[in-house]
Scaffold this active site. Structure first.
Site, PDB file in Angstrom:
ATOM      1  N   HIS A 299      60.142-106.532  33.951  1.00  0.00           N
ATOM      2  CA  HIS A 299      60.811-105.221  33.969  1.00  0.00           C
ATOM      3  C   HIS A 299      60.638-104.379  32.720  1.00  0.00           C
ATOM      4  O   HIS A 299      61.062-103.228  32.697  1.00  0.00           O
ATOM      5  CB  HIS A 299      62.320-105.395  34.198  1.00  0.00           C
TER       6      HIS A 299
HETATM    7  C1  UD1 Z   1      67.478-102.146  30.407  1.00  0.00           C
HETATM    8  C2  UD1 Z   1      67.347-102.322  28.899  1.00  0.00           C
HETATM    9  C3  UD1 Z   1      66.521-103.552  28.608  1.00  0.00           C
HETATM   10  C4  UD1 Z   1      67.099-104.764  29.305  1.00  0.00           C
HETATM   11  C5  UD1 Z   1      67.299-104.482  30.776  1.00  0.00           C
HETATM   12  C6  UD1 Z   1      68.019-105.624  31.422  1.00  0.00           C
HETATM   13  C7  UD1 Z   1      67.281-100.270  27.563  1.00  0.00           C
HETATM   14  C8  UD1 Z   1      66.413 -99.457  26.698  1.00  0.00           C
HETATM   15  N1  UD1 Z   1      66.656-101.213  28.288  1.00  0.00           N
HETATM   16  O1  UD1 Z   1      66.172-101.964  30.935  1.00  0.00           O
HETATM   17  O2  UD1 Z   1      66.529-103.791  27.214  1.00  0.00           O
HETATM   18  O3  UD1 Z   1      66.185-105.810  29.154  1.00  0.00           O
HETATM   19  O4  UD1 Z   1      68.089-103.294  30.942  1.00  0.00           O
HETATM   20  O5  UD1 Z   1      67.755-105.691  32.792  1.00  0.00           O
HETATM   21  O6  UD1 Z   1      68.477-100.096  27.589  1.00  0.00           O
HETATM   22  N2  UD1 Z   1      67.533 -99.021  38.192  1.00  0.00           N
HETATM   23  C9  UD1 Z   1      68.020 -99.037  39.463  1.00  0.00           C
HETATM   24  N3  UD1 Z   1      69.208 -99.696  39.673  1.00  0.00           N
HETATM   25  C10 UD1 Z   1      69.907-100.312  38.700  1.00  0.00           C
HETATM   26  C11 UD1 Z   1      69.390-100.273  37.402  1.00  0.00           C
HETATM   27  C12 UD1 Z   1      68.187 -99.619  37.155  1.00  0.00           C
HETATM   28  O7  UD1 Z   1      67.440 -98.489  40.392  1.00  0.00           O
HETATM   29  O8  UD1 Z   1      70.982-100.888  38.966  1.00  0.00           O
HETATM   30  C13 UD1 Z   1      66.239 -98.311  37.945  1.00  0.00           C
HETATM   31  C14 UD1 Z   1      66.440 -96.812  37.709  1.00  0.00           C
HETATM   32  O9  UD1 Z   1      65.339 -96.140  38.231  1.00  0.00           O
HETATM   33  C15 UD1 Z   1      66.415 -96.719  36.219  1.00  0.00           C
HETATM   34  C16 UD1 Z   1      65.361 -97.779  35.866  1.00  0.00           C
HETATM   35  O10 UD1 Z   1      65.601 -98.832  36.805  1.00  0.00           O
HETATM   36  O11 UD1 Z   1      66.071 -95.447  35.755  1.00  0.00           O
HETATM   37  C17 UD1 Z   1      65.455 -98.321  34.470  1.00  0.00           C
HETATM   38  O12 UD1 Z   1      66.776 -98.729  34.195  1.00  0.00           O
HETATM   39  P1  UD1 Z   1      67.307 -98.775  32.694  1.00  0.00           P
HETATM   40  O13 UD1 Z   1      68.693 -99.293  32.680  1.00  0.00           O
HETATM   41  O14 UD1 Z   1      67.043 -97.494  32.006  1.00  0.00           O
HETATM   42  O15 UD1 Z   1      66.316 -99.789  31.997  1.00  0.00           O
HETATM   43  P2  UD1 Z   1      65.968-101.305  32.354  1.00  0.00           P
HETATM   44  O16 UD1 Z   1      64.525-101.406  32.642  1.00  0.00           O
HETATM   45  O17 UD1 Z   1      66.928-101.856  33.343  1.00  0.00           O
HETATM   46  N1  UDP Z   2      68.838-112.660  36.030  1.00  0.00           N
HETATM   47  C1  UDP Z   2      69.574-112.758  37.209  1.00  0.00           C
HETATM   48  N2  UDP Z   2      68.977-112.343  38.370  1.00  0.00           N
HETATM   49  C2  UDP Z   2      67.714-111.856  38.426  1.00  0.00           C
HETATM   50  C3  UDP Z   2      66.980-111.756  37.209  1.00  0.00           C
HETATM   51  C4  UDP Z   2      67.579-112.142  36.028  1.00  0.00           C
HETATM   52  O1  UDP Z   2      70.713-113.225  37.203  1.00  0.00           O
HETATM   53  O2  UDP Z   2      67.263-111.497  39.518  1.00  0.00           O
HETATM   54  C5  UDP Z   2      69.490-113.066  34.779  1.00  0.00           C
HETATM   55  C6  UDP Z   2      68.687-113.992  33.891  1.00  0.00           C
HETATM   56  O3  UDP Z   2      68.852-115.339  34.276  1.00  0.00           O
HETATM   57  C7  UDP Z   2      69.243-113.689  32.516  1.00  0.00           C
HETATM   58  C8  UDP Z   2      69.524-112.211  32.591  1.00  0.00           C
HETATM   59  O4  UDP Z   2      69.636-111.893  33.977  1.00  0.00           O
HETATM   60  O5  UDP Z   2      70.460-114.375  32.304  1.00  0.00           O
HETATM   61  C9  UDP Z   2      68.375-111.488  31.957  1.00  0.00           C
HETATM   62  O6  UDP Z   2      68.376-110.166  32.282  1.00  0.00           O
HETATM   63  P1  UDP Z   2      67.116-109.224  32.143  1.00  0.00           P
HETATM   64  O7  UDP Z   2      65.882-110.009  32.247  1.00  0.00           O
HETATM   65  O8  UDP Z   2      67.346-108.130  33.099  1.00  0.00           O
HETATM   66  O9  UDP Z   2      67.307-108.629  30.677  1.00  0.00           O
HETATM   67  P2  UDP Z   2      66.826-109.038  29.219  1.00  0.00           P
HETATM   68  O10 UDP Z   2      67.276-110.424  28.949  1.00  0.00           O
HETATM   69  O11 UDP Z   2      65.336-108.873  29.168  1.00  0.00           O
HETATM   70  O12 UDP Z   2      67.498-108.044  28.353  1.00  0.00           O
END
Ligand code: UD1
Ligand code: UDP
Length: 361
Positions: free
Chosen positions: A198
């Protein structure tokens, strides 16, 4: 009153054990949800599964660019903090929610505790790095998941505020694993490669995404990938989603809750990921990890070749990764690395908060 500010999937997973421990100790608490993650399977499911009380408010800041999300959290949160007047706020990890809350609370002179303080990639184009550095420097107490993070903070002159507490994710992993054994939950025995994907660096460019799909094809093992909504959207936008769905050894599923995730990790002989959290959890679950970013993360795990980095765009790196993947086998509990505490991080945090007087005894 202690206010926890969360908004992203990994933050809910870290929040659960600390909230419970503080509740047992009798502290008044509230949860403020930024709304950065908003799908049911990216947010609500974790509150239900992990027994976290519903947030007192959701700021609805999800979707949009870095600046948009950060600005919305700041504007909405400022009002909430002015009304609720917490004595301490607790922030988690390195997301835009964390950054926005740190800046807002610091300017209102509200003390900040930062969970998962101290990891450093030393790469400023990595968005999480900016968030971590700012948050650590604005916080009043810093909880490090491992000793490498503590050393990083000492180098930045923050050692006096820092405590090596261990990782709350390990507390949660252990408690869910114990619950699964106690409830005799069925687990599948077929081994898999588990994939999560992601990060901005791996989803912003079509060519990079195509190379990652090609790497998956070449693994020639069954790969299960709970796909982050961001990655699904980017694959679709680049016209790559159908190609991904047609890869014979790849099973794309929706994001899963944490119980299902633990089941998947416990079946994995290898984890292919770009997640900071999942790459570390691989050591809890006994699966070696291929990490799809050229970042210095979890250096202890890198040093002992538990984590191997791969650049999907470079043939020699892919060859090395395929050899690593071929030899990866599940590792017995007693042979897993132990850098992230003993599963009692929440207790360590409570003690540090009491010792420093940030919460009353
Ligand atoms: C964010 C964090 C990242 C973390 C991740 C955990 C920042 C800069 N990034 O990344 O560090 O690893 O969360 O998962 O804060 N979206 C949906 N539904 C949701 C959430 C997101 O559709 O419930 C889509 C939307 O199009 C959104 C895009 O994902 O714009 C990105 O979401 P965003 O929260 O900005 O960043 P992540 O990639 O989730
Ligand atoms: N995770 C989860 N379901 C999923 C993918 C990830 O419960 O489908 C959990 C994973 O085990 C970990 C956390 O979400 O505990 C990590 O989140 P993510 O990878 O979104 O964020 P990051 O750690 O990179 O910030």
């Amino acid at each position: 009153m202690i206010a926890h500010i969360v908004g992203n999937r990994p933050q809910f997973i870290k929040l659960a054990p600390l909230y419970m421990r503080l509740e047992q100790a009798g502290y008044q608490q509230c949860i403020i949800h930024s709304g950065q993650h908003y799908d049911e399977n990216m947010s609500d499911i974790f509150f239900e599964e992990l027994g976290i009380p519903a947030p007192c408010v959701n700021l609805g800041a999800g979707g949009g660019s870095h600046a948009q999300v950060t600005a919305k959290v700041m504007t909405e949160l400022e009002e909430e903090l002015l009304q609720r007047k917490p004595d301490l706020i607790v922030l988690y990890g390195d997301t835009n929610t964390t950054l926005a809350a740190a800046i807002t609370a610091a300017k209102l002179c509200i003390p900040i505790a930062h969970v998962e303080a101290g990891p450093r990639t030393h790469v400023k184009t990595n968005p999480e790095e900016c968030n971590r550095i700012v948050t650590d420097h604005l916080s009043d107490i810093l909880f490090c998941p491992d000793s490498e993070s503590l050393e990083n903070l000492k180098r930045e002159g923050l050692g006096e505020k820092a405590y090596m507490t261990g990782d709350l994710m390990y507390d949660t992993y252990l408690s869910i694993s114990e619950r699964m054994i106690k409830d005799d939950m069925p687990e599948e025995s077929e081994e898999i490669v588990l994939m999560t994907w992601h990060r901005q660096e791996n989803t912003a460019d079509r060519e990079r995404m195509a190379c990652i799909l090609h790497l998956v094809e070449r693994l020639e093992s069954k790969v299960v990938c709970p796909l982050h909504p961001r990655t699904r959207k980017c694959l679709a936008q680049f016209g790559l989603l159908e190609r991904a769905e047609a890869i014979p050894n790849l099973e794309i599923i929706d994001p899963v809750g944490y119980v299902e995730m633990v089941k998947l990790m416990n079946r994995a002989r290898l984890i292919l990921t770009d997640s900071g959290g999942v790459s570390k959890e691989s050591s809890f679950a006994g699966a070696k990890c291929l990490f799809m970013l050229n970042l210095d993360i979890w250096e202890d795990l890198l040093r002992e070749h538990w984590i191997c980095r791969v650049n999907p765009e470079q043939e020699d790196s892919v060859e090395e990764a395929l050899a690593f993947a071929e030899h990866a086998r599940r590792v017995a509990v007693e042979d897993r690395p132990r850098y992230y505490g003993d599963g009692c991080a929440a207790q360590q945090m409570l003690q540090a908060l009491q010792k420093t007087g940030l919460v009353g005894n």
